[in-house]
Design a protein around this motif. Structure first.
Motif, PDB file in Angstrom:
ATOM      1  N   ASP A   1      48.456  -5.564  45.433  1.00  0.00           N
ATOM      2  CA  ASP A   1      49.152  -5.263  46.685  1.00  0.00           C
ATOM      3  C   ASP A   1      50.219  -6.335  46.868  1.00  0.00           C
ATOM      4  O   ASP A   1      49.901  -7.513  47.024  1.00  0.00           O
ATOM      5  CB  ASP A   1      48.140  -5.287  47.838  1.00  0.00           C
ATOM      6  CG  ASP A   1      48.787  -4.926  49.161  1.00  0.00           C
ATOM      7  OD1 ASP A   1      50.030  -4.775  49.203  1.00  0.00           O
ATOM      8  OD2 ASP A   1      48.050  -4.810  50.159  1.00  0.00           O
TER       9      ASP A   1
ATOM     10  N   SER B   1      55.144  -6.570  58.512  1.00  0.00           N
ATOM     11  CA  SER B   1      54.579  -6.385  57.188  1.00  0.00           C
ATOM     12  C   SER B   1      55.636  -5.730  56.305  1.00  0.00           C
ATOM     13  O   SER B   1      56.200  -4.685  56.644  1.00  0.00           O
ATOM     14  CB  SER B   1      53.345  -5.489  57.308  1.00  0.00           C
ATOM     15  OG  SER B   1      52.871  -5.209  56.012  1.00  0.00           O
TER      16      SER B   1
ATOM     17  N   PRO C   1      56.576  -4.275  52.284  1.00  0.00           N
ATOM     18  CA  PRO C   1      55.836  -3.778  51.122  1.00  0.00           C
ATOM     19  C   PRO C   1      55.886  -4.710  49.919  1.00  0.00           C
ATOM     20  O   PRO C   1      55.079  -4.579  49.004  1.00  0.00           O
ATOM     21  CB  PRO C   1      56.537  -2.448  50.802  1.00  0.00           C
ATOM     22  CG  PRO C   1      57.890  -2.570  51.407  1.00  0.00           C
ATOM     23  CD  PRO C   1      57.751  -3.464  52.601  1.00  0.00           C
TER      24      PRO C   1
ATOM     25  N   SER D   1      52.332  -6.521  49.328  1.00  0.00           N
ATOM     26  CA  SER D   1      52.828  -6.625  50.701  1.00  0.00           C
ATOM     27  C   SER D   1      52.618  -8.036  51.255  1.00  0.00           C
ATOM     28  O   SER D   1      51.746  -8.786  50.805  1.00  0.00           O
ATOM     29  CB  SER D   1      52.171  -5.570  51.589  1.00  0.00           C
ATOM     30  OG  SER D   1      50.797  -5.826  51.687  1.00  0.00           O
TER      31      SER D   1
END
Ligand SMILES: Cc1cc2nc3c(=O)[nH]c(=O)nc-3n(C[C@H](O)[C@H](O)[C@H](O)COP(=O)(O)O)c2cc1C
Ligand SMILES: O=C(O)C(=O)c1ccccc1
Length: 389
Positions: free
Chosen positions: A81, A90, A92, A83
């Motif tokens: 991930d 937040s 990506p 992010s």
């Protein structure tokens, strides 16, 4: 849901089965040479050029290349991930597009094309004060995608206030104040060609559409364009500004404020003391102070000084996924991508910018995984060695 950036690799190989190969190189360091071949010397010189003999731009690359990744093994990287939280949002991936002025010299679709590409990939777009398209039009092209506004802090307070008001109304969520350009540096590639787009009224769209700016002109822009350009040159920036002036920005901007161009840890501390939300460790791509410290060499000292007080971002020299890895390991929370996306725009418009973003993030995703990291938060200085020779 985390985006699977590395899937681009399979997409490219699958397309190859029907005879299709990428329109642009996947090694993003090759874009500059390709742009040199395909675009005119004025625009290419302006984008690729730097201050002085160009050694600062080269030092930015060398400082990243000199650092080498030490991969770790057997650390379960099958789910990744990328992010990250930046300025309370937040994102990506730890990436945004850097503010770059006058994009119409690279492609007729200019900023809206780059902004659409960023929006399609979920990457924030930072619009330059010196854009060739008014900020409202760029915002419209982006829908509700994340966008940031870069301020060249005008000498005239009414114009400064008006820019902030317009940016807020057009949905720009954060303000990036560039402090390393109170004057344009000595840039031989531009000087030798006597090439400066603003003198032809390119890159002045935000000013020529601004009521406070226009109120200072005796005649409409189309009746006396030279007077309008002189008015722009006279107020574009203010070398007299000092740290207490930041209070003005706090008063007139209620979102996050980031200072761009910080290289000294003491300036980073002053930024934190002034209640700023972030800094961009940057030497403007080697375009301002000839002979200045390479940005990647400045980064760890700034991160040590203020990394726990505000968001430390980084630009100047990022070309590949492993460059992003190294910036993260040296203490950056995210990086801004400059010239590579501008070359992508020049070579293939919006599609070229998307290509650059997707390749960079696929390469970052793979570099993280192959080095034993499942996300951008874990690389640290122990994951790098520095070549000494
Ligand atoms: C052609 C060009 C125009 C730029 N215009 C701006 C600008 O308007 N505002 C700004 O803050 N930075 C500007 N920058 C600097 C970038 O935001 C960024 O700091 C720089 O490109 C990073 O270096 P790199 O592209 O070599 O990685 C510009 C850079 C280039 C190459
Ligand atoms: O050329 C630049 O680096 C830059 O930041 C700039 C300065 C004035 C207007 C547009 C861009």
């Amino acid at each position: 849901m985390a985006k699977h950036w590395a899937d681009l690799q399979y997409e490219i190989y699958l397309n190859g089965m029907t005879g299709t190969v990428p329109r642009l190189p996947t090694d993003l360091t090759r874009l500059e040479a390709l742009t040199e071949q395909r675009l005119g010397p004025g625009p290419v010189g302006y984008v690729a050029g730097g201050a002085g003999d160009g050694s600062t731009a080269r030092a930015n690359r060398a400082a990243l290349r000199r650092r080498r990744i030490v991969p770790r093994l057997l650390r379960d990287v099958h789910e990744r991930d990328l992010s990250v939280e930046v300025l309370g949002r937040s994102l990506p991936a730890p990436l945004a597009l850097a503010p770059v002025g006058v994009l119409s010299i690279m492609h007729p679709e200019a900023e809206p094309a780059a902004a659409r590409a960023a929006a399609a990939q979920g990457v924030p777009f930072t619009l330059s004060s010196a854009s060739s398209t008014p900020m409202e039009q760029v915002a419209e092209a982006m829908g509700d995608a994340e966008r940031w506004f870069q301020l060249y802090w005008p000498k005239d307070r009414e114009v400064a206030r008006s820019f902030l008001r317009r940016a807020k109304a057009a949905g720009y969520s954060a303000l990036f104040v560039t402090l390393d350009t109170p004057l344009l540096a000595w840039r031989p590639r531009d000087l030798d060609q006597a090439y400066l787009p603003f003198l032809h009224g390119v890159g002045t769209a935000n000013y020529f559409s601004d009521p406070a700016f226009l109120a200072g002109l005796a005649k409409p822009v189309h009746e006396d364009p030279n007077a309008a350009v002189s008015h722009f040159v006279g107020m574009f920036s203010d070398p007299a500004k000092t740290w207490p002036d930041l209070a003005f920005l706090r008063e007139h901007w209620d979102g996050p404020i980031v200072l761009k161009g910080v290289l000294h840890p003491d300036d980073a501390r002053l930024a934190a003391d002034a209640g700023m939300d972030g800094v961009v460790v940057s030497n403007h791509g080697g375009r301002q102070v000839a002979g200045s410290v390479a940005a990647a060499d400045a980064l760890p000292r700034v991160a040590d000084a203020v990394g726990d007080r505000l968001d430390v971002l980084f630009d100047s020299g990022v070309r590949t996924g492993d460059d992003v890895f190294k910036a993260l390991a040296l203490g950056a929370r995210a990086v801004l991508l400059g010239r590579p996306y501008v070359y992508g725009l020049g070579l293939d418009g919006r599609a070229g910018v998307e290509h650059v973003i997707r390749c960079l993030l696929a390469e970052l995703d793979l570099t993280l995984a192959l080095s034993g990291h499942a996300g951008p938060a874990t690389p640290g200085r122990a994951d790098l060695v520095e070549e000494t020779s």
